[in-house]
Motif scaffolding. Sequence first.
Motif, PDB file in Angstrom:
ATOM      1  N   UNK A 186       0.829  -1.209   0.000  1.00 26.64           N
ATOM      2  CA  UNK A 186       0.000   0.000   0.000  1.00 26.64           C
ATOM      3  C   UNK A 186       0.859   1.252   0.000  1.00 26.64           C
ATOM      4  N   UNK A 187       0.460   2.240  -0.795  1.00 20.35           N
ATOM      5  CA  UNK A 187       1.005   3.580  -0.606  1.00 20.35           C
ATOM      6  C   UNK A 187       0.371   4.127   0.673  1.00 20.35           C
ATOM      7  N   UNK A 188      -0.934   3.954   0.765  1.00 23.90           N
ATOM      8  CA  UNK A 188      -1.683   4.187   1.997  1.00 23.90           C
ATOM      9  C   UNK A 188      -2.837   3.192   1.990  1.00 23.90           C
ATOM     10  N   UNK A 189      -3.109   2.557   3.109  1.00 27.92           N
ATOM     11  CA  UNK A 189      -4.280   1.689   3.211  1.00 27.92           C
ATOM     12  C   UNK A 189      -4.904   1.880   4.580  1.00 27.92           C
ATOM     13  N   UNK A 190      -6.233   1.754   4.608  1.00 27.60           N
ATOM     14  CA  UNK A 190      -6.987   2.017   5.833  1.00 27.60           C
ATOM     15  C   UNK A 190      -7.908   0.834   6.123  1.00 27.60           C
ATOM     16  N   UNK A 191      -7.861   0.353   7.355  1.00 23.44           N
ATOM     17  CA  UNK A 191      -8.780  -0.698   7.790  1.00 23.44           C
ATOM     18  C   UNK A 191      -9.725  -0.077   8.813  1.00 23.44           C
ATOM     19  N   UNK A 192     -11.020  -0.114   8.516  1.00 25.38           N
ATOM     20  CA  UNK A 192     -12.051   0.409   9.415  1.00 25.38           C
ATOM     21  C   UNK A 192     -12.854  -0.768   9.952  1.00 25.38           C
ATOM     22  N   UNK A 193     -13.012  -0.834  11.267  1.00 27.75           N
ATOM     23  CA  UNK A 193     -13.781  -1.928  11.887  1.00 27.75           C
ATOM     24  C   UNK A 193     -14.774  -1.329  12.889  1.00 27.75           C
ATOM     25  N   UNK A 194     -16.075  -1.627  12.680  1.00 24.93           N
ATOM     26  CA  UNK A 194     -17.125  -1.093  13.560  1.00 24.93           C
ATOM     27  C   UNK A 194     -17.585  -2.195  14.509  1.00 24.93           C
ATOM     28  N   UNK A 195     -17.332  -1.986  15.788  1.00 30.53           N
ATOM     29  CA  UNK A 195     -17.773  -2.918  16.836  1.00 30.53           C
ATOM     30  C   UNK A 195     -18.955  -2.304  17.578  1.00 30.53           C
ATOM     31  N   UNK A 196     -19.616  -3.125  18.396  1.00 31.82           N
ATOM     32  CA  UNK A 196     -20.763  -2.628  19.168  1.00 31.82           C
ATOM     33  C   UNK A 196     -20.351  -1.465  20.062  1.00 31.82           C
ATOM     34  N   UNK A 197     -19.128  -1.483  20.561  1.00 33.17           N
ATOM     35  CA  UNK A 197     -18.716  -0.445  21.506  1.00 33.17           C
ATOM     36  C   UNK A 197     -17.852   0.644  20.862  1.00 33.17           C
TER      37      UNK A 197
END
Lengths: 261, 160
Positions: free
Chosen positions: A180-191
Motif C-alpha cells: 500500500x502507498x496508503x491503506x486504511x482498515x475500518x472496523x465497527x464494533x458494538x462499543x
Amino acid sequence: MYAFEIERPTTLDAAKAAIADGGQALSGGQTLIPTLKARLADPEKLVSLHNIPELKGISTDGDGRICIKGATVHRAVADGASGYPALASLAARIGDPAVRTRGTIGGSLANNDPSACYPAGVLASGAVIVTDRREIAADDYFLGMFDTALDEGEIIIEVKFPVPQVACYEKFIQPASRFPLVAVFVAKFADGVRVAITGASGEGVFRWTAAEEALSANFTPEALDGIAMDSSPMIADLHGDKAYRAHLCSVMAKRAVKNAK
Amino acid sequence: MKVSMEVNGRAVSGDIEGRTLLVDFLREGLHLTGTHVGCDTSQCGACTVHVDGAQVKACTIFAAEAEGAKITTIEGVAAPDGTLSTVQQAFQDYHGLQCGFCTPGMVMAATSLLKDNPKPTEAEIRHHLDGNICRCTGYHNIIKAIMAASGQEMPALAAE
C-alpha cells in the motif's frame, strides 16, 4: 547470500529449541529471503516454521474470535477466513499470488513493515497476538518501523481476531511494490469504531483516533469531513509527499466506511 | 545437506547448501533451465513454478524447504510427446510473447489461475498477473491468450 544452515523442525518444541540454539525463524520468507539475497542479513542458522502443523490453520474460539495460527499462509486466510470477510479480502490482496502461497501472518507481523497490510487489520480489529511466551494486545504490539513488542527468539503462535459488525480494508496500491502507498482498515464494533492506517507513517501502522471518535458517533463517510490528518509524521518519497499521503488517509478511510460490510 | 523432491513426476535428489534457492537447484542441479531468473530480487515472476500445486517464485524459496514436495516447472507443462498445453498453445496462437524471457513464469501463473478459476474476467487475469513482469508485450496479448485458453470469447480490451 552469505552461507547459513537451515533446519526444518516439525514440532513447535523442536523449533523453539533450534531458535534458542542461535537460529533465526524463517516463516514464508517473502521478505527475509530477498533481504538475505541483498546481503542485508547474515544469520548462522535459519529455522523454517513451514512444516509445523501446530502453527497452521484457522478456527473460531468460544468468544467467536477468528483464530489464525502464525504460519498460516495468506492464501489460506483468503480462502478460509469466511467468518471475517474484510480480513479474508485483505489477505487476498497482499503482494501477488506467489507471495500469498508462501507468506504468513506471523511473518508479516514479526517483520512489521511500515507498509504491510496485516498490521492494519490486526490493529483495527483489536486482535490479540499469542506467542510462545504470552499474549500481546495489538495496541501494545506495534512499536514503530520494523519494531514490535516481540523479544529475541519469540515466536507468534496465533492471532485472535474479534469479528466486527462491519469492516473494510481499502488499499491504494503502489503498483511497483504491490505494497500500500496508503491503506486504511475500518472496523465497527458494538462499543465503537477502530481505524488503523498503514503505509502512511514512518512510524508504521497507527490508529486514527480523531476519525474513530467521529465514526463512533456517526458511521458515515461524511463524518470524516473536516477532520484533518497531521501530515508531519507521514512518509515522503518519490511516490508521494507528506501532504499527498495525509490526504489519501482521509480518502481511503471514507471509502472504507462507505464499503464496510 | 541432502534434498529430495519430485520434479515433473520424476524423483530427484541432490546435495545443496542451506542457502541454495529452489531455482538454482532446478537450473544448476537438474539442468532444467526453462525456469528463468529475471530480477533476482523476487519481483519479476519469471521463475514461477508450482510447489504442491500452488504457484511460488522459485527464487524466493530455499531448495531445502521443498524437501518432499511435488514441483512442476515449465518443462513439465507440455505432454510427453511435445504437444503444447492449452495455455502454451494459446500463447503461441495469440502472440503472447515477444522476447520470451518472462513466458515460462507467465505460463505457470496462467495455468495456476485457470486451475482455480476456469473462467476468469479480464480484471481477474490482470490481478493474478500482478507478480509477473513483461517488458515487451504491454500484456494485451498475454491477457488475450489466457482468455482464449479459458475458452472465452475475446472482447476488445479496454486499453487498446
